[in-house]
Each structure stands twice: as C-alpha cells, then as structure tokens.
Design a protein around this motif. Sequence first.
Motif, PDB file in Angstrom:
ATOM      1  N   SER A   3       0.690  -1.511   0.084  1.00  0.00           N
ATOM      2  CA  SER A   3      -0.360   0.233  -0.070  1.00  0.00           C
ATOM      3  C   SER A   3       0.651   0.889   0.283  1.00  0.00           C
ATOM      4  O   SER A   3      -0.125   2.586  -0.357  1.00  0.00           O
ATOM      5  CB  SER A   3      -0.674   0.604   1.208  1.00  0.00           C
ATOM      6  N   ALA A   4       1.932   0.639   0.576  1.00  0.00           N
ATOM      7  CA  ALA A   4       2.494   2.298   0.876  1.00  0.00           C
ATOM      8  C   ALA A   4       3.920   2.547  -0.376  1.00  0.00           C
ATOM      9  O   ALA A   4       3.742   3.495  -1.443  1.00  0.00           O
ATOM     10  CB  ALA A   4       4.066   2.118   1.805  1.00  0.00           C
ATOM     11  N   VAL A   5       3.920   2.121  -1.071  1.00  0.00           N
ATOM     12  CA  VAL A   5       4.801   2.152  -2.577  1.00  0.00           C
ATOM     13  C   VAL A   5       4.113   2.025  -3.816  1.00  0.00           C
ATOM     14  O   VAL A   5       4.103   2.811  -4.705  1.00  0.00           O
ATOM     15  CB  VAL A   5       4.670  -0.078  -3.157  1.00  0.00           C
ATOM     16  N   LEU A   6       2.627   1.264  -3.788  1.00  0.00           N
ATOM     17  CA  LEU A   6       1.178   2.386  -4.301  1.00  0.00           C
ATOM     18  C   LEU A   6       1.224   3.815  -4.208  1.00  0.00           C
ATOM     19  O   LEU A   6       0.710   4.950  -5.767  1.00  0.00           O
ATOM     20  CB  LEU A   6       0.143   1.281  -4.119  1.00  0.00           C
ATOM     21  N   ALA A   7       1.060   4.442  -2.651  1.00  0.00           N
ATOM     22  CA  ALA A   7       1.201   5.753  -2.832  1.00  0.00           C
ATOM     23  C   ALA A   7       1.937   6.517  -2.806  1.00  0.00           C
ATOM     24  O   ALA A   7       1.666   7.142  -3.047  1.00  0.00           O
ATOM     25  CB  ALA A   7       0.618   5.571  -0.426  1.00  0.00           C
ATOM     26  N   ARG A   8       3.266   6.271  -2.798  1.00  0.00           N
ATOM     27  CA  ARG A   8       3.845   6.895  -3.855  1.00  0.00           C
ATOM     28  C   ARG A   8       4.037   7.114  -4.823  1.00  0.00           C
ATOM     29  O   ARG A   8       4.633   7.861  -5.865  1.00  0.00           O
ATOM     30  CB  ARG A   8       5.664   5.802  -3.206  1.00  0.00           C
ATOM     31  N   ALA A   9       3.413   6.109  -5.746  1.00  0.00           N
ATOM     32  CA  ALA A   9       3.769   5.897  -6.994  1.00  0.00           C
ATOM     33  C   ALA A   9       1.843   6.596  -7.469  1.00  0.00           C
ATOM     34  O   ALA A   9       1.274   7.127  -8.928  1.00  0.00           O
ATOM     35  CB  ALA A   9       2.841   4.869  -7.831  1.00  0.00           C
ATOM     36  N   GLN A  10       1.756   7.330  -6.460  1.00  0.00           N
ATOM     37  CA  GLN A  10      -0.004   8.145  -6.464  1.00  0.00           C
ATOM     38  C   GLN A  10      -1.467   7.072  -7.301  1.00  0.00           C
ATOM     39  O   GLN A  10      -2.110   7.583  -8.153  1.00  0.00           O
ATOM     40  CB  GLN A  10      -0.436   8.836  -7.295  1.00  0.00           C
ATOM     41  N   ILE A  11      -1.180   5.844  -6.142  1.00  0.00           N
ATOM     42  CA  ILE A  11      -1.945   5.152  -6.431  1.00  0.00           C
ATOM     43  C   ILE A  11      -3.000   5.185  -5.122  1.00  0.00           C
ATOM     44  O   ILE A  11      -3.010   4.478  -4.539  1.00  0.00           O
ATOM     45  CB  ILE A  11      -2.015   3.416  -7.548  1.00  0.00           C
ATOM     46  N   ALA A  12      -4.269   4.977  -5.610  1.00  0.00           N
ATOM     47  CA  ALA A  12      -5.129   4.714  -3.642  1.00  0.00           C
ATOM     48  C   ALA A  12      -5.226   3.547  -3.921  1.00  0.00           C
ATOM     49  O   ALA A  12      -5.163   2.653  -4.421  1.00  0.00           O
ATOM     50  CB  ALA A  12      -6.285   5.892  -4.831  1.00  0.00           C
ATOM     51  N   ALA A  13      -4.785   2.438  -2.728  1.00  0.00           N
ATOM     52  CA  ALA A  13      -5.515   1.710  -1.864  1.00  0.00           C
ATOM     53  C   ALA A  13      -5.665   1.077  -0.465  1.00  0.00           C
ATOM     54  O   ALA A  13      -5.824   2.156  -0.121  1.00  0.00           O
ATOM     55  CB  ALA A  13      -3.805   0.980  -2.126  1.00  0.00           C
TER      56      ALA A  13
END
Length: 492
Positions: A3-13
């Motif tokens: 979730s943290a990795v996706l958040a840095r890529a501006q992908i909501a999870a």
Amino acid sequence: MASAVLARAQIAAHTCDSLCELVRGLQEGAGVIMLAEEVLADPAAAALTEALGSQPPWSDLPVLVLARQGADSPVIVKAMERLANVTVIERPMRVASLISTVRTALRARNRQYQLRELLDGLRESDQRKTEFLATLAHELRNPLAPMSTALTLLMRKPHEPAEARRYYELMGRQIDHMVRLVNDLMEVSRITRGKIELRMEAIALEAVIEDAIELSRPLLEGARHVLSTELCGEPLVVQGDGVRLTQVFSNLLNNAAKYTAPGGKIRIVLREEGSDAVVEVWDNGTGIAPEMLKSIFEMFVQVSGTSKAAQGGLGIGLTLVKSLVELHGGSVEATSAGLGQGAMFCVRLPLTRVETGMPQSPAPADRGWPASLPGTVLIVDDNRDAADALGELLRSMGVSTRVTYSGDAALRMVAEGPPPGLAILDIGMPGMDGCELATRLRADPALAGLILVALTGWGQHGDKERIAMAGFDHHLLKPLDLPALISTLRPP
C-alpha cells in the motif's frame, strides 16, 4: 508495504484485514484486487469466487496474486481455475514491476467502465428510439379517426357537393398531419435535437386552436369530456408553422383528456398578455405532484401512478410540445395544486403585428393543367391502385394519360407510341426501378423534350442525388401534392 509503495506512485489503495472485509468492499466497487497467495487458502476464498462469478457481463475485475518464488503451488493453480482474470507476480518483486502491473490492470478496468457506459448509452438510445417510433406510430392513428368517420358519412348517403366539401377538407387536413408525422419517422432524432424544418408564416391562433380541437375531438368525445373555449375577441397572429402549432395544442388537449376521468371538464383559453399570445389548457384530472412539475416535459416521463390513465402513452407528447414551442420562440410551463387537483399548461408565443390585423388568405391559384404541356402523360407505378387513381385524377382535368405498372411495360408502351410529353415515375419498383427507366428514356432521341417527374416515398439526401443523376427534372414525395406538381410544371 504494498500500500505504501502504491501510494508513492499516486495509486489509491485500500487495505483489507480479511477476505470477508474484501468481499464486502467489492460491493462498493474496485479497480483491482491484490492478494497474497497465503490468503487463498482461507475458507472465505469461496465467497470471493462467488462474488467474482456474479459480475455483470461488462465486468472482468483484475486479480493480482503475489506468490512465493519457486514451483507452482496447488493453491495458485486452483485460483487460476476459479478466478478468470488472474495475474501472478512472484515475490520478491521489483517495485517498478509491481507498479506497472497495477497500472496496466487499472487501465484495463477503466476500459471496462467505458464499455459499461457505452452499453448503457446504446441500450437507452435504442429504447428511446423504439419508444419514439412506437409513439409516432400511435399518433398516426389520431388523424385516421376523423378520416374514417368522414368516409363513413360520405358512403352512407348521397351528399350535396357543398355539404360533402367540408368532409373532403377535413380529410385533406388530416392527411397533411399524417404526411408530416411520417416525415418525422424518417428522421427520428430531429425532434429531440430541435432539427425540425418549420414552414413559418403569419397565422391566426384561433384557427390553429380550432384545428387542434378537431384533431382531438374523437378522444374528448370518447371520454365524454365537456370542452369549453374562451377565445380572445380580437385576432391574435403569430409567426409559426400552422401544422406544428396544431400538433402542440392537440397534444395538450390529448394529454388533458387522457389524465382526466370520464365526464371531466377541459377548458382552453386564448388571451393577449403584453407582446405575447397566451394559450392555457385546463383540466380537472389527476393533477401533478409538485416535484414532477419541472421533469414532466422530459422524454418518457409520466406522473407516478397515472400510467393506466394515460392509456399506455409513453410520455413523449409533452416533450414534443416543449421542443416545438421553443422552436417558435415561446415557452411552456405546467402548474397544478397537486395530485387529484387538475392541471394547467400555459403556452406563450410572441405576437406578430400584421398591418391589416389578419394574415391575408392567398388568392385562389389557377389549379388547371398547364396548357404548355401538350401530349400524353405516362404514369408508371407498381402500386396499381396508386397508378390508376393518379391516372383518373389527371383525366378528370382533361389530360390524356397512359398508365402502366412496370419499367419494361413502360418501354413497350413508349415504343408503340405516341411519345409522351411528361412521365411520372415511381422509383422503388421491382425489376427495373424508376432511375433505370429514366436513364433508358433519356437515351431515346425521340424523347428529347420529355419531362421526367419522380414521385416516390424516398426523400433522403442520397436519394435526391441518385434521382437527379438519373435525369429527372423534378422530384416529388408521395402522397402527391397536385398543386405542387402543377406549379412545378408551369413555366416561370
């Protein structure tokens, strides 16, 4: 961590603590599901399989499974069998691989959403077109009622010419209405897009209202309604299309008749208010709920609980009224004290000032056959009744006619002589159609002065081009408007 990795890529999870929570969350919608392989061994995985299996036809939710490295596990194999759209990513994984896989899955999901909107739009469009065609077909029956009655009266007993003339005029007006409605069927979208061709002229609203009452009379009398009129003492003239405005007020009267119990009271009022002519149609029928007053003019909207009173109407009449009134520069609004309290529809149209106070009726046109057209008129139509009736009509005007029912027969008739001076050809004939026949007639040097008239039901732009290329001088639509034919043939 994912979730943290996706958040840095501006992908909501959204992180779920259990499969049960995930299944509940799917009801709110999801772009992608990401699961660890270990979770698939949970007994609740059956609920996930069931949820994914119940997706609508457009949906194929992507499922990403983060699997252990090495040999394929039985759990993964079973997951790929049960879950349709599965992508397996081995751990450990590169961050870039995870992000690119998720973004690809999200793009695919967005395509599914676009497909859903497209399917919904096509379904709604198809339904509206089908209902619109059905409604227009229903409206075609309205002019048939007075025509049928007039024909019955004419056939039951002999009538003096002066007495019979009003029945003929009545039928002529109803035929005009039917022709205009059939033209609408050919271009269904014109009304909803406001692309109707209006024949604007100065017209007296009193005459329009009288025609509308005549058109709606069978429905009014069938329900035993009492109709009263309050017309302005002075003529009120507007710039408009008489047939379309008649359709407006006929639709309002029909609407009042449908939504009023048998034996009800309907009133139509015409008055002047400032620079506008105001027409009000009142009834003491089912009324309109306050929340429906604005939406009542939208396509296919009916007042809740009144569909039975509407006699199966599809809710398009008021939409037509609004479109036509606005095309005339006017406005329409509905008022009602509530359900069971009746309703009033108010139409406002800008007045036109005429110097004489009334639009002048045109001088009677010379409707005789042009003397400049000597020779025989050739009529070719595979519809025998139509061909014979037109031949009899022209013979009643002193015209020499020859009638035939196919292109081949027409060529034989021309070869036998005498050569015709005018040919009226149908286009949609089996075998040799009217365009091919026209081309062959044009190729005959003995027919150099022949005037060719296409009389057909085909009137689209492409049809006009094809007919002109075949060598026709004039293109008229069925049913034949005899004065239009005569005026077309007269020299300028």
